[in-house]
Design an enzyme around this catalytic site. Structure first.
Site, PDB file in Angstrom:
ATOM      1  N   LYS A  81      58.389   1.958  70.466  1.00  0.00           N
ATOM      2  CA  LYS A  81      59.799   1.557  70.430  1.00  0.00           C
ATOM      3  C   LYS A  81      60.082   0.532  69.341  1.00  0.00           C
ATOM      4  O   LYS A  81      61.237   0.313  68.990  1.00  0.00           O
ATOM      5  CB  LYS A  81      60.264   1.061  71.809  1.00  0.00           C
ATOM      6  CG  LYS A  81      59.914  -0.353  72.178  1.00  0.00           C
ATOM      7  CD  LYS A  81      60.717  -0.736  73.408  1.00  0.00           C
ATOM      8  CE  LYS A  81      60.277  -2.098  73.911  1.00  0.00           C
ATOM      9  NZ  LYS A  81      61.046  -2.497  75.081  1.00  0.00           N
ATOM     10  N   ASP A  82      59.062  -0.084  68.787  1.00  0.00           N
ATOM     11  CA  ASP A  82      59.246  -1.018  67.676  1.00  0.00           C
ATOM     12  C   ASP A  82      59.157  -0.326  66.317  1.00  0.00           C
ATOM     13  O   ASP A  82      59.336  -0.967  65.282  1.00  0.00           O
ATOM     14  CB  ASP A  82      58.184  -2.126  67.728  1.00  0.00           C
ATOM     15  CG  ASP A  82      58.288  -2.975  68.990  1.00  0.00           C
ATOM     16  OD1 ASP A  82      59.404  -3.069  69.537  1.00  0.00           O
ATOM     17  OD2 ASP A  82      57.259  -3.528  69.426  1.00  0.00           O
ATOM     18  N   ARG A 129      70.626  -3.615  74.563  1.00  0.00           N
ATOM     19  CA  ARG A 129      70.719  -2.534  75.537  1.00  0.00           C
ATOM     20  C   ARG A 129      70.630  -3.064  76.967  1.00  0.00           C
ATOM     21  O   ARG A 129      71.429  -2.711  77.832  1.00  0.00           O
ATOM     22  CB  ARG A 129      69.580  -1.537  75.271  1.00  0.00           C
ATOM     23  CG  ARG A 129      69.401  -0.452  76.316  1.00  0.00           C
ATOM     24  CD  ARG A 129      68.102   0.316  76.059  1.00  0.00           C
ATOM     25  NE  ARG A 129      66.936  -0.562  76.108  1.00  0.00           N
ATOM     26  CZ  ARG A 129      66.284  -0.887  77.216  1.00  0.00           C
ATOM     27  NH1 ARG A 129      66.656  -0.402  78.369  1.00  0.00           N
ATOM     28  NH2 ARG A 129      65.263  -1.710  77.179  1.00  0.00           N
ATOM     29  N   ARG A 130      69.639  -3.924  77.219  1.00  0.00           N
ATOM     30  CA  ARG A 130      69.511  -4.473  78.565  1.00  0.00           C
ATOM     31  C   ARG A 130      70.703  -5.356  78.904  1.00  0.00           C
ATOM     32  O   ARG A 130      71.241  -5.306  80.015  1.00  0.00           O
ATOM     33  CB  ARG A 130      68.211  -5.285  78.679  1.00  0.00           C
ATOM     34  CG  ARG A 130      66.973  -4.407  78.679  1.00  0.00           C
ATOM     35  CD  ARG A 130      65.683  -5.213  78.650  1.00  0.00           C
ATOM     36  NE  ARG A 130      64.509  -4.339  78.577  1.00  0.00           N
ATOM     37  CZ  ARG A 130      63.369  -4.660  77.982  1.00  0.00           C
ATOM     38  NH1 ARG A 130      63.223  -5.845  77.406  1.00  0.00           N
ATOM     39  NH2 ARG A 130      62.366  -3.815  77.953  1.00  0.00           N
ATOM     40  N   ARG A 147      63.385 -15.186  73.791  1.00  0.00           N
ATOM     41  CA  ARG A 147      62.471 -14.519  72.862  1.00  0.00           C
ATOM     42  C   ARG A 147      61.052 -14.965  73.158  1.00  0.00           C
ATOM     43  O   ARG A 147      60.813 -15.830  73.969  1.00  0.00           O
ATOM     44  CB  ARG A 147      62.835 -14.873  71.396  1.00  0.00           C
ATOM     45  CG  ARG A 147      64.002 -14.129  70.848  1.00  0.00           C
ATOM     46  CD  ARG A 147      63.711 -12.930  69.943  1.00  0.00           C
ATOM     47  NE  ARG A 147      62.327 -12.626  69.664  1.00  0.00           N
ATOM     48  CZ  ARG A 147      61.755 -12.768  68.491  1.00  0.00           C
ATOM     49  NH1 ARG A 147      62.423 -13.241  67.476  1.00  0.00           N
ATOM     50  NH2 ARG A 147      60.494 -12.418  68.314  1.00  0.00           N
ATOM     51  N   ARG A 153      57.923 -15.428  78.000  1.00  0.00           N
ATOM     52  CA  ARG A 153      59.180 -15.178  78.727  1.00  0.00           C
ATOM     53  C   ARG A 153      58.992 -15.388  80.223  1.00  0.00           C
ATOM     54  O   ARG A 153      59.864 -15.941  80.902  1.00  0.00           O
ATOM     55  CB  ARG A 153      59.661 -13.747  78.474  1.00  0.00           C
ATOM     56  CG  ARG A 153      59.986 -13.505  77.014  1.00  0.00           C
ATOM     57  CD  ARG A 153      60.630 -12.149  76.842  1.00  0.00           C
ATOM     58  NE  ARG A 153      60.383 -11.635  75.500  1.00  0.00           N
ATOM     59  CZ  ARG A 153      60.873 -10.493  75.056  1.00  0.00           C
ATOM     60  NH1 ARG A 153      61.622  -9.751  75.832  1.00  0.00           N
ATOM     61  NH2 ARG A 153      60.611 -10.091  73.830  1.00  0.00           N
ATOM     62  N   CYS A 241      69.632  -1.165  64.410  1.00  0.00           N
ATOM     63  CA  CYS A 241      69.038  -1.902  65.540  1.00  0.00           C
ATOM     64  C   CYS A 241      69.993  -2.941  66.108  1.00  0.00           C
ATOM     65  O   CYS A 241      69.572  -3.896  66.753  1.00  0.00           O
ATOM     66  CB  CYS A 241      67.722  -2.582  65.172  1.00  0.00           C
ATOM     67  SG  CYS A 241      66.375  -1.448  64.935  1.00  0.00           S
TER      68      CYS A 241
END
Ligand code: PBG
Length: 307
Positions: A81-82, A129-130, A147, A153, A241
């Site tokens: 996904k990156d 998105r989240r 971040r 996190r 992005c």
């Protein structure tokens, strides 16, 4: 003995998933010795800024591609996904191994369920998105940016800076933390994952047949097909992005389906499209066509104008 140098980011998760992949490769290629090479990327260095504001695609892959190009490494393990939907010339994705859990995981202090979070609770995420989906589901909570690596996190949440955070299930499972730490998993039908979430991609120099052969032993056709559909959709919709976008493909009774999501940042506008087709690229384009037909491109244009 043949020695293959495998590039990885240096976060705990990156190193763990690279080690796990090397274990699989070693089992299937007993005559090859694999060595890891840690590479610091721009995305790892810039930790105080919201990623979508840093700009530039492939924040986590550029330096790794440099190392591939100059022969420092022979292959690189990425979270798929990156990886931008289009690779620069000179590189190829040689293997996509079997996918981990694609879902998003909800983590909260005292394991309070998402629906029971008190009004005004603070949820941390670094993903547009989240954030958009959270705001849509609960307009009474605050979404703040967080971040750092996943362990950072989690510590920030546990210290009380956030009441809850959202992380990819895959990362937590690979680290072996999911059983103790996850409050609940979001159903991918209700909370659409990131394109290619939970999948890895192994990048090599274009045309490197030796690496291709070694990697063919861990390639997974189903994961490759589903993530290809997702990435074809992404490629058509968002080059920046900076758009809240999600999608996941799956086989249901032998048929390939793709669900795509585009939202505005506030979570007040939502476009959801689900379609089926045999060919993954065609399917990605089909969902993108429908998105354009129903007006999702306007959200994207608006976002791109404002940046
Ligand atoms: N955006 C960062 C990132 N890139 C890959 C993963 C781990 C999960 C995966 O492989 O999809 C994460 C962390 C997260 O989103 O929680």
């Amino acid at each position: 003995m043949k020695i293959v140098k495998v590039g990885t980011r240096r976060s705990g998760l990156a190193k763990t998933q690279t080690m796990q992949l090397i274990n699989e490769l070693e089992k299937r290629n007993p005559d090859v010795k694999f060595e890891t090479v840690e590479i610091v990327t721009k995305g790892d260095q810039i930790v105080n800024v919201q990623l979508s504001k840093v700009g530039g695609k492939g924040l986590f892959v550029k330096e790794i591609e440099e190392a591939l190009k100059n022969g420092e490494i022979d292959m690189a393990v990425h979270s798929l996904k990156d990886v931008p939907s289009e690779l620069p010339p000179g590189f190829e994705l040689a293997a996509v191994p079997v996918r981990e859990d694609m879902r998003d995981a909800f983590l909260s202090n005292n394991k309070v369920a998402f629906k029971d979070l008190p009004s005004g609770s603070i949820v941390g995420t670094s993903s547009l998105r989240r954030s958009a989906q959270l705001k849509e589901l609960r307009d009474d909570i605050t979404v703040n940016w967080v971040r750092g690596n996943i362990d950072t996190r989690i510590k920030k949440m546990e210290s009380g800076e956030y009441d809850a955070i959202i992380l990819a299930a895959a990362g937590l499972k690979r680290m072996g933390w999911s059983d103790t730490i996850v409050t609940e998993y979001f159903d991918p039908v209700e909370f659409i994952p990131a394109i290619a979430q939970g999948a890895l991609g192994v990048e090599i120099r274009e045309g490197d047949i030796e690496m291709r052969n070694i990697l063919s032993t861990i390639h997974d056709d189903e994961t490759s097909t589903t993530t290809s559909a997702e990435r074809a959709f992404l490629k058509r919709m968002d080059g920046s992005c900076q758009v809240p976008i999600g999608g996941y493909a799956e086989y249901v009774d032998g048929e390939l389906y793709l669900t795509g999501l585009i939202m505005n940042e506030e979570g007040t506008e939502k476009f959801l499209v689900r379609k089926s087709a045999d060919d993954p690229i065609e399917l990605g384009n089909l969902v993108a066509d429908e998105m354009e037909k129903i007006g999702a491109k306007e959200i994207i244009d608006r976002i791109n104008e404002n940046k």
